[in-house]
Design a protein around this motif. Structure first.
Motif, short mmCIF file in Angstrom:
data_model
loop_
_atom_site.label_atom_id
_atom_site.label_comp_id
_atom_site.label_asym_id
_atom_site.label_seq_id
_atom_site.Cartn_x
_atom_site.Cartn_y
_atom_site.Cartn_z
N CYS A 1 -20.54 -1.24 -6.21
CA CYS A 1 -19.89 -0.04 -5.40
C CYS A 1 -21.29 0.75 -4.87
CB CYS A 1 -18.97 0.36 -5.51
SG CYS A 1 -17.18 -0.22 -4.87
N SER B 1 -20.89 -6.75 7.86
CA SER B 1 -19.71 -5.61 7.42
C SER B 1 -19.02 -6.56 8.49
CB SER B 1 -20.26 -5.46 8.94
OG SER B 1 -21.98 -3.90 8.54
N HIS B 2 -17.76 -6.39 7.29
CA HIS B 2 -16.74 -6.92 7.01
C HIS B 2 -15.59 -6.06 8.12
CE1 HIS B 2 -17.85 -10.12 4.28
NE2 HIS B 2 -18.50 -9.67 4.12
N PRO B 3 -14.12 -6.35 8.21
CA PRO B 3 -13.85 -6.05 9.30
C PRO B 3 -12.54 -5.04 7.92
CG PRO B 3 -12.98 -8.45 9.40
CD PRO B 3 -14.01 -8.74 8.67
N TRP B 4 -12.72 -4.91 6.76
CA TRP B 4 -12.25 -4.23 5.50
C TRP B 4 -12.31 -3.43 5.88
CZ3 TRP B 4 -13.02 -9.08 4.11
CH2 TRP B 4 -14.15 -9.58 3.71
N GLY B 5 -13.64 -3.00 6.50
CA GLY B 5 -14.82 -1.75 5.99
C GLY B 5 -15.32 -1.59 4.85
N LEU B 6 -16.14 -2.66 4.56
CA LEU B 6 -17.32 -2.82 3.71
C LEU B 6 -18.40 -3.39 4.34
CD1 LEU B 6 -15.86 -3.24 0.14
CD2 LEU B 6 -16.25 -0.91 0.75
N ARG B 7 -19.87 -3.01 4.23
CA ARG B 7 -21.39 -3.85 4.60
C ARG B 7 -21.57 -4.30 3.27
NH1 ARG B 7 -24.41 -4.88 7.98
NH2 ARG B 7 -26.21 -5.44 8.22
N GLU B 8 -21.62 -5.61 2.82
CA GLU B 8 -21.61 -6.78 1.42
C GLU B 8 -22.60 -7.45 1.71
OE1 GLU B 8 -17.57 -6.95 0.27
OE2 GLU B 8 -18.23 -8.21 0.48
N ALA C 1 0.72 -0.88 -0.05
CA ALA C 1 0.27 -0.05 -0.01
C ALA C 1 1.10 1.25 -0.13
CB ALA C 1 -1.50 -0.31 1.28
N GLU D 1 -19.89 1.53 1.70
CA GLU D 1 -18.55 1.57 3.05
C GLU D 1 -19.33 1.20 4.83
OE1 GLU D 1 -16.04 4.94 3.34
OE2 GLU D 1 -15.71 4.83 0.97
#
Length: 141
Positions: free
Chosen positions: A92, A117-124, A5, A140
């Protein structure tokens, strides 16, 4: 070579290449039916349909006011070859992922995974469209 990153892209690619979108091509057994489903059930617009009889189409969601629109290309192929693609497409949506999920449930969309909600900051959440392709909608968290 591993990417980290914050590491810049290879300098030999220059600045003329401005990647700005991806348009996945989904093999479908019936382009007209698939285009109508994306329009009538998921709320996409029919951008174009080509061929006589129709064999290729593109559907679109978004007007560019919140980033690039989402385009999906639909390619009619032999029913045997129109099996689901092994990957998944992440779309998205910006916000109100739970409202979109609720609307799709009301429309009878085949939900594969409910909103999470995922630990990488997205809700899917994920759906499966009639030709078997997996579409994941993300916002997000």
């Amino acid at each position: 070579m591993t990417a980290k990153a914050g590491v810049s892209a290879a300098p030999d690619l220059g600045t003329l290449h401005r990647f700005h979108g991806v348009q996945p091509v989904l093999p479908v057994s019936d382009v007209t039916r698939a285009a109508r489903w994306f329009r009538d059930v998921l709320g996409f617009e029919l951008d174009f349909i080509a061929g006589e009889p129709p064999s290729y189409a593109r559907v679109k969601k978004g007007d560019g006011s919140h980033g690039d629109p989402v385009y999906l290309r639909l390619w009619q192929c032999n029913v045997r070859d129109a099996g689901p693609w092994r990957g998944e497409i992440v779309i998205c949506v910006g916000n109100d992922i739970d409202g979109l999920h609720a609307a799709y449930v009301k429309r009878g969309v085949a939900i594969v995974e409910p909103p999470v909600s995922h630990p990488w900051g997205l809700r899917e959440f994920a759906i499966r469209e009639p030709d078997g392709h997996l579409l994941r909608f993300a916002a997000e968290a």
